[in-house]
Motif scaffolding. Structure first.
Motif, PDB file in Angstrom:
ATOM      1  N   THR A 236       5.603  39.380  25.508  1.00  0.00           N
ATOM      2  CA  THR A 236       4.711  40.290  25.259  1.00  0.00           C
ATOM      3  C   THR A 236       3.225  40.075  23.283  1.00  0.00           C
ATOM      4  O   THR A 236       2.727  40.976  23.751  1.00  0.00           O
ATOM      5  CB  THR A 236       5.628  41.240  23.208  1.00  0.00           C
ATOM      6  OG1 THR A 236       5.357  40.269  22.225  1.00  0.00           O
ATOM      7  CG2 THR A 236       6.472  41.509  23.340  1.00  0.00           C
ATOM      8  N   GLU A 237       2.850  39.000  24.025  1.00  0.00           N
ATOM      9  CA  GLU A 237       1.579  38.225  23.982  1.00  0.00           C
ATOM     10  C   GLU A 237       1.249  37.557  24.387  1.00  0.00           C
ATOM     11  O   GLU A 237      -0.135  37.345  24.304  1.00  0.00           O
ATOM     12  CB  GLU A 237       1.817  36.987  23.010  1.00  0.00           C
ATOM     13  CG  GLU A 237       3.292  37.254  21.207  1.00  0.00           C
ATOM     14  CD  GLU A 237       2.331  38.913  20.733  1.00  0.00           C
ATOM     15  OE1 GLU A 237       1.195  37.832  20.466  1.00  0.00           O
ATOM     16  OE2 GLU A 237       2.702  39.069  20.011  1.00  0.00           O
ATOM     17  N   VAL A 238       1.529  37.799  26.307  1.00  0.00           N
ATOM     18  CA  VAL A 238       0.359  37.284  26.544  1.00  0.00           C
ATOM     19  C   VAL A 238      -0.527  38.843  26.971  1.00  0.00           C
ATOM     20  O   VAL A 238      -0.941  39.703  26.610  1.00  0.00           O
ATOM     21  CB  VAL A 238       0.892  37.778  28.123  1.00  0.00           C
ATOM     22  CG1 VAL A 238       2.186  36.006  28.388  1.00  0.00           C
ATOM     23  CG2 VAL A 238       1.860  38.520  28.606  1.00  0.00           C
ATOM     24  N   ASN A 239      -1.503  38.133  27.755  1.00  0.00           N
ATOM     25  CA  ASN A 239      -2.922  38.595  27.861  1.00  0.00           C
ATOM     26  C   ASN A 239      -3.105  39.799  28.425  1.00  0.00           C
ATOM     27  O   ASN A 239      -3.791  41.329  28.227  1.00  0.00           O
ATOM     28  CB  ASN A 239      -4.176  37.557  28.241  1.00  0.00           C
ATOM     29  CG  ASN A 239      -4.394  36.302  27.330  1.00  0.00           C
ATOM     30  OD1 ASN A 239      -4.451  36.658  26.202  1.00  0.00           O
ATOM     31  ND2 ASN A 239      -5.327  36.057  27.878  1.00  0.00           N
ATOM     32  N   ASN A 240      -2.109  40.043  29.473  1.00  0.00           N
ATOM     33  CA  ASN A 240      -2.379  41.008  29.838  1.00  0.00           C
ATOM     34  C   ASN A 240      -1.398  42.668  30.097  1.00  0.00           C
ATOM     35  O   ASN A 240      -1.089  43.219  30.818  1.00  0.00           O
ATOM     36  CB  ASN A 240      -2.440  40.566  31.956  1.00  0.00           C
ATOM     37  CG  ASN A 240      -1.286  39.712  32.408  1.00  0.00           C
ATOM     38  OD1 ASN A 240       0.029  39.630  31.567  1.00  0.00           O
ATOM     39  ND2 ASN A 240      -0.900  39.206  33.972  1.00  0.00           N
ATOM     40  N   ILE A 241      -0.678  41.735  29.431  1.00  0.00           N
ATOM     41  CA  ILE A 241       0.733  43.724  28.761  1.00  0.00           C
ATOM     42  C   ILE A 241       0.148  43.674  27.327  1.00  0.00           C
ATOM     43  O   ILE A 241      -0.834  43.957  26.311  1.00  0.00           O
ATOM     44  CB  ILE A 241       2.223  42.126  28.458  1.00  0.00           C
ATOM     45  CG1 ILE A 241       3.008  42.922  28.730  1.00  0.00           C
ATOM     46  CG2 ILE A 241       1.874  40.733  26.994  1.00  0.00           C
ATOM     47  CD1 ILE A 241       4.382  42.775  28.279  1.00  0.00           C
TER      48      ILE A 241
END
Length: 315
Positions: A236-241
């Motif tokens: 849930t911490e990735v940039n595009n989510i």
């Protein structure tokens, strides 16, 4: 197999197992993003609550957890959580490895008076899930994901959609109260006090989130709240989510494709801003959420929970 304390010298080998386990799940859920590196494990090596499993000199598994906190799940118990990157195992004999590791880890946890044990698993890892179900755990929470593409549904005339300004998010307060009331009923039993609700109202404008609503004339009938960072797990911490962190529809407006159209409104806006994935987490024992979200999202984690009887503290 020998089980010993998890230490800093085990971290690099543990990271390899964690990455392998993540990419196993990605074979079942290919929409999951590619991850260059997983969160660091030094924290878990330093708190003394983790264990490592060895076959001679080879690390074959590890099981760690966060420092405990009081009043877990609004109970009187002290609890801890092992997120998906804080444990892992090789494929061979995975069920047995987890059972042996939990036996050793749980002994540590209960000695520290931790009686609520929560562990996040990958949804398609049947061996690890069965290991913990056998040891008295039950399913509680799920994470699911979908591409930022619109849901196929019929449009619904006469209903309007918009994003609320920060100063207007208090307008969903009544739906928040109804959502809280629903979660307190059977079979959820996640009771929130009036003080909890008032606390949410007081902090509504300060939340780092966005709220999209459906309106029948000027009446607000549904909302979805999203955040770019949910901190439920490292995915849930990735940039595009973007992650859904609140959702409700008035009962009389359900089953009419209104909520699907509200999600599509939010998806169009978020996709236009560069987001590629939409995540959601929910309780498995919430029948409305369970049936709705799994129609349109694919589960990739199952978090299981066990409450140890208080008599164990007197052993």
């Amino acid at each position: 197999m020998k089980i010993i304390d998890f230490e800093k010298k085990h971290v690099e080998s543990a990271k390899l197992i964690a990455a392998a386990n993540y990419y196993e799940e990605r074979e079942y859920v290919p929409i999951l993003p590619s991850i260059d590196s997983l969160p660091d494990l030094d924290y878990f090596a330093n708190n003394g609550l983790g264990v490592a499993a060895f076959d001679e000199d080879r690390l074959i598994g590890y099981l760690c957890c966060y420092e405990p906190w009081d009043n877990a799940f609004n109970s009187t118990a002290k609890g801890t959580f092992s997120p998906i990157h804080a444990h892992g195992s090789i494929k061979e004999n995975r069920r047995l490895i987890y059972q042996r590791m939990y036996q050793a880890a749980a002994e540590k946890w209960v000695k520290s008076k931790i009686t609520y044990h929560a562990i996040g698993h990958y949804a398609h890892d049947a061996e690890s899930l069965n290991a913990f179900f056998t040891y008295g755990f039950g399913l509680r929470c799920m994470d699911a994901i979908r591409s930022m593409e619109e849901i196929e549904c019929q449009p619904y005339d006469g209903i309007y959609f918009e994003e609320l300004a920060k100063s207007d998010v208090i307008r969903v307060g009544e739906m928040r109260r109804l959502e809280s009331e629903h979660m307190g009923n059977s079979p959820c039993f996640m009771y929130s006090s009036l003080e909890d609700f008032k606390s949410w109202l007081a902090r509504a404008e300060e939340r780092n989130s966005r709220v999209f609503v459906a309106k029948d004339c000027e009446k607000l009938i549904a909302f979805v709240e999203v955040k770019s960072s949910a901190a439920e797990n490292f995915v849930t911490e990735v940039n595009n989510i973007c992650n859904i962190c609140g959702a409700f529809c008035l009962p009389e407006y359900r089953g009419k494709n209104i909520y699907q159209n509200l999600l599509n409104f939010a998806i169009r806006k978020l996709k236009g801003e560069g987001y590629k994935l939409l995540g959601v987490d929910f309780e498995s024992f919430n029948p409305i959420a369970y049936s709705f979200w799994l129609k349109y999202f694919t589960a990739y984690t199952n978090s299981v929970v066990r409450r140890i009887d208080e008599c164990a503290l007197h052993n």
